[in-house]
Scaffold this motif. Structure first.
Motif, PDB file in Angstrom:
ATOM      1  N   ARG A  21     -26.204   7.998 -14.446  1.00  0.00           N
ATOM      2  CA  ARG A  21     -24.948   7.800 -15.176  1.00  0.00           C
ATOM      3  C   ARG A  21     -23.842   8.693 -14.633  1.00  0.00           C
ATOM      4  N   PHE A  49     -23.027   1.663 -21.619  1.00  0.00           N
ATOM      5  CA  PHE A  49     -22.613   3.057 -21.494  1.00  0.00           C
ATOM      6  C   PHE A  49     -21.378   3.179 -20.592  1.00  0.00           C
ATOM      7  N   HIS A  52     -27.424   0.142 -18.006  1.00  0.00           N
ATOM      8  CA  HIS A  52     -26.294   1.069 -18.013  1.00  0.00           C
ATOM      9  C   HIS A  52     -24.940   0.444 -18.359  1.00  0.00           C
ATOM     10  N   ARG A 104     -18.255   1.804 -22.336  1.00  0.00           N
ATOM     11  CA  ARG A 104     -17.734   2.704 -23.372  1.00  0.00           C
ATOM     12  C   ARG A 104     -17.005   3.896 -22.765  1.00  0.00           C
TER      13      ARG A 104
END
Length: 122
Positions: A93, A41, A38, A44
């Motif tokens: 997430r 991600f 993760h 970003r």
């Protein structure tokens, strides 16, 4: 540490992280896998939403703090739900994103709010 593979789904990794008091080595390995899966991600998303406030060094700090909070708070995540791996990834997430938002808010919580006004204009 064993090689990192994607054969263990997110909820299983979080469950292992939550069991850190019983088996810290296993929890640490699960955290490493979760981090690898993760990290890009979260970096970003955090950069896109907060780099203008924090700068890239601040973003990197928040991302690191996010994964530390995820490790220490894994027991608070509902990992018992049965769902597909893609859904587990989205929920994981989302949880990480909420941790990011809370950390950013915490950084600015005690700072005074600034309002810029031109003098002489009404």
């Amino acid at each position: 540490m064993a090689p990192l593979h994607d054969d263990i789904h997110d909820f299983e990794l979080i469950q292992r992280m939550a069991g850190q008091k019983a088996d810290f080595a296993r929890a640490r390995e699960a955290w490493a896998r979760f981090y690898v899966h993760h990290h890009d991600f979260v970096l970003r998303v955090c950069a896109a939403n907060h780099a203008y406030l924090l700068g890239m060094e601040g973003v990197k700090d928040v991302v690191q703090d996010t994964f530390m909070k995820a490790f220490t708070g894994a027991a608070t995540f509902n990992h018992a739900e049965v769902c597909e791996p893609a859904v587990q990834e989205r929920k994981s997430r989302g949880w990480l994103g909420r941790i990011v938002e809370n950390l950013v808010h915490d950084r600015f919580r005690r700072q005074p709010e600034v309002c810029i006004m031109e003098i002489g204009r009404a």
